[in-house]
Scaffold this motif. Sequence first.
Motif, PDB file in Angstrom:
ATOM      1  N   LEU A  31       0.691  -1.648  -0.153  1.00  0.00           N
ATOM      2  CA  LEU A  31       0.045   0.060   0.230  1.00  0.00           C
ATOM      3  C   LEU A  31       0.854   1.621  -0.052  1.00  0.00           C
ATOM      4  CD1 LEU A  31      -2.788  -1.092   2.186  1.00  0.00           C
ATOM      5  CD2 LEU A  31      -2.793  -1.789   0.237  1.00  0.00           C
ATOM      6  N   LEU A  32       1.980   0.852   0.092  1.00  0.00           N
ATOM      7  CA  LEU A  32       2.897   1.980   0.493  1.00  0.00           C
ATOM      8  C   LEU A  32       3.629   2.872  -0.669  1.00  0.00           C
ATOM      9  CD1 LEU A  32       3.340   3.130   4.112  1.00  0.00           C
ATOM     10  CD2 LEU A  32       1.851   3.201   3.097  1.00  0.00           C
ATOM     11  N   VAL A  33       4.266   0.951  -1.384  1.00  0.00           N
ATOM     12  CA  VAL A  33       5.484   1.544  -2.482  1.00  0.00           C
ATOM     13  C   VAL A  33       4.900   0.699  -3.735  1.00  0.00           C
ATOM     14  CG1 VAL A  33       6.950   0.426  -2.819  1.00  0.00           C
ATOM     15  CG2 VAL A  33       6.924   0.618  -0.258  1.00  0.00           C
ATOM     16  N   LEU A  34       4.049  -0.205  -3.717  1.00  0.00           N
ATOM     17  CA  LEU A  34       3.516  -0.804  -5.111  1.00  0.00           C
ATOM     18  C   LEU A  34       2.713   0.005  -5.177  1.00  0.00           C
ATOM     19  CD1 LEU A  34       4.311  -4.323  -4.912  1.00  0.00           C
ATOM     20  CD2 LEU A  34       6.156  -2.939  -5.716  1.00  0.00           C
ATOM     21  N   MET A  35       1.218   0.719  -4.380  1.00  0.00           N
ATOM     22  CA  MET A  35       0.414   1.011  -5.341  1.00  0.00           C
ATOM     23  C   MET A  35       0.038   2.740  -5.585  1.00  0.00           C
ATOM     24  SD  MET A  35      -2.816   1.292  -3.125  1.00  0.00           S
ATOM     25  CE  MET A  35      -3.530   2.455  -2.882  1.00  0.00           C
ATOM     26  N   PRO A  36       0.876   3.334  -5.127  1.00  0.00           N
ATOM     27  CA  PRO A  36       1.317   4.260  -5.509  1.00  0.00           C
ATOM     28  C   PRO A  36       1.894   4.475  -6.533  1.00  0.00           C
ATOM     29  CG  PRO A  36       2.134   4.683  -2.749  1.00  0.00           C
ATOM     30  CD  PRO A  36       1.253   3.086  -3.638  1.00  0.00           C
ATOM     31  N   ARG A  37       3.200   3.600  -6.728  1.00  0.00           N
ATOM     32  CA  ARG A  37       3.697   3.648  -8.007  1.00  0.00           C
ATOM     33  C   ARG A  37       2.940   3.009  -9.122  1.00  0.00           C
ATOM     34  NH1 ARG A  37       9.477   1.341  -6.101  1.00  0.00           N
ATOM     35  NH2 ARG A  37      10.343   3.331  -4.439  1.00  0.00           N
ATOM     36  N   ARG A  38       1.909   2.652  -9.216  1.00  0.00           N
ATOM     37  CA  ARG A  38       1.011   2.011  -9.825  1.00  0.00           C
ATOM     38  C   ARG A  38       1.270   1.193 -10.837  1.00  0.00           C
ATOM     39  NH1 ARG A  38      -3.472   4.938 -10.893  1.00  0.00           N
ATOM     40  NH2 ARG A  38      -3.920   4.107 -12.417  1.00  0.00           N
ATOM     41  N   ALA A  41       2.839  -4.763  -9.725  1.00  0.00           N
ATOM     42  CA  ALA A  41       2.244  -6.344  -8.522  1.00  0.00           C
ATOM     43  C   ALA A  41       1.919  -5.688  -7.936  1.00  0.00           C
ATOM     44  CB  ALA A  41       3.899  -6.423  -8.214  1.00  0.00           C
ATOM     45  N   ALA A  42       0.755  -4.476  -7.956  1.00  0.00           N
ATOM     46  CA  ALA A  42       0.495  -3.599  -6.467  1.00  0.00           C
ATOM     47  C   ALA A  42      -0.922  -4.877  -6.314  1.00  0.00           C
ATOM     48  CB  ALA A  42      -0.216  -2.615  -6.689  1.00  0.00           C
ATOM     49  N   GLY A  43      -1.516  -4.793  -5.043  1.00  0.00           N
ATOM     50  CA  GLY A  43      -2.922  -6.010  -4.893  1.00  0.00           C
ATOM     51  C   GLY A  43      -1.742  -7.101  -4.851  1.00  0.00           C
ATOM     52  N   LEU A  44      -1.170  -8.106  -5.305  1.00  0.00           N
ATOM     53  CA  LEU A  44      -0.705  -9.310  -4.536  1.00  0.00           C
ATOM     54  C   LEU A  44      -0.387  -9.884  -3.234  1.00  0.00           C
ATOM     55  CD1 LEU A  44       1.081  -9.977  -8.024  1.00  0.00           C
ATOM     56  CD2 LEU A  44      -1.511  -9.486  -7.080  1.00  0.00           C
TER      57      LEU A  44
END
Length: 286
Positions: A31-38, A41-44
Amino acid sequence: MLLAALTEPVAETVRFGQVNLILAGLVLVDLLVLMPRRSRAAGLLLAVAICVKLTPAIFLLVPLVSREWRTLARTAVASAVLTVVPALVMPASWLDFWTRAVWSPERVGGVEFLSNQSVKGAVWRAAGPGGFPVVTALLVVAVVLVTLLAVRRAGDRDALGTVLIVALCGLLVSPISWIHHWVWTLPLMLWLVAPGRAGRSRRQPVLVGLGVAWLVATTTRVMWLAPSGGGREYSASLAAKFLSDAYAVLGLASLVAVSAVLVAGPGRNTPAHRVLTPDAAGASSR
């Protein structure tokens, strides 16, 4: 690191061989690294955390309120796959869990036991076996509504604060939240005492006071001075009952304090990639 090892939730996690620290790490990275960078792998990682232990599902609120639909979709698909695979390997255990065990939180221990620092546990200790279901339900609804308001208002302005308030919500509304589940108090203490965030100036003494209170509660084990085990929680004095709810009380106070900071900020931020047109984005980069 030494301070972290001295806090009761971390020490208990290690002593019992629990995975709370690992799950918290997965959630934070996602939530703090992958999702902001879109990231694709975000959500996995969030899906892995949910399938190891259902309680991290509360963090789906973050991409849901942020309208990160791709992250939500990846989490849902990965969670479904990781949930179905065990059914193929051990169908009997899988069926027993989803048809019986998951609906019976009492199987892991007495709801009233002092180590259960959820709203439900606190109400049971205050009111006796069974508690007051209406009071529990009203408190749970209030916690969820406050959390939703704060997350919606904060947007991506304070990503860590948003994750922490959702963590507090999950710990408070879960039927069972053992002390070793409260590893989120470590980043919470750091957030509470950190200066310079929008909306904090007038509330800084309160926030620091809460941080110090958490430090005392998590390092001194003072809560265990209250009677515990064998139903002794029910017959404790009023002062002892209050002491036995230390994490739950501080959790509710922190939920209100963090929400006040998030709501009082300048408003929901809209990421640049959702505002700029391709031409404008190209011009801004030149």
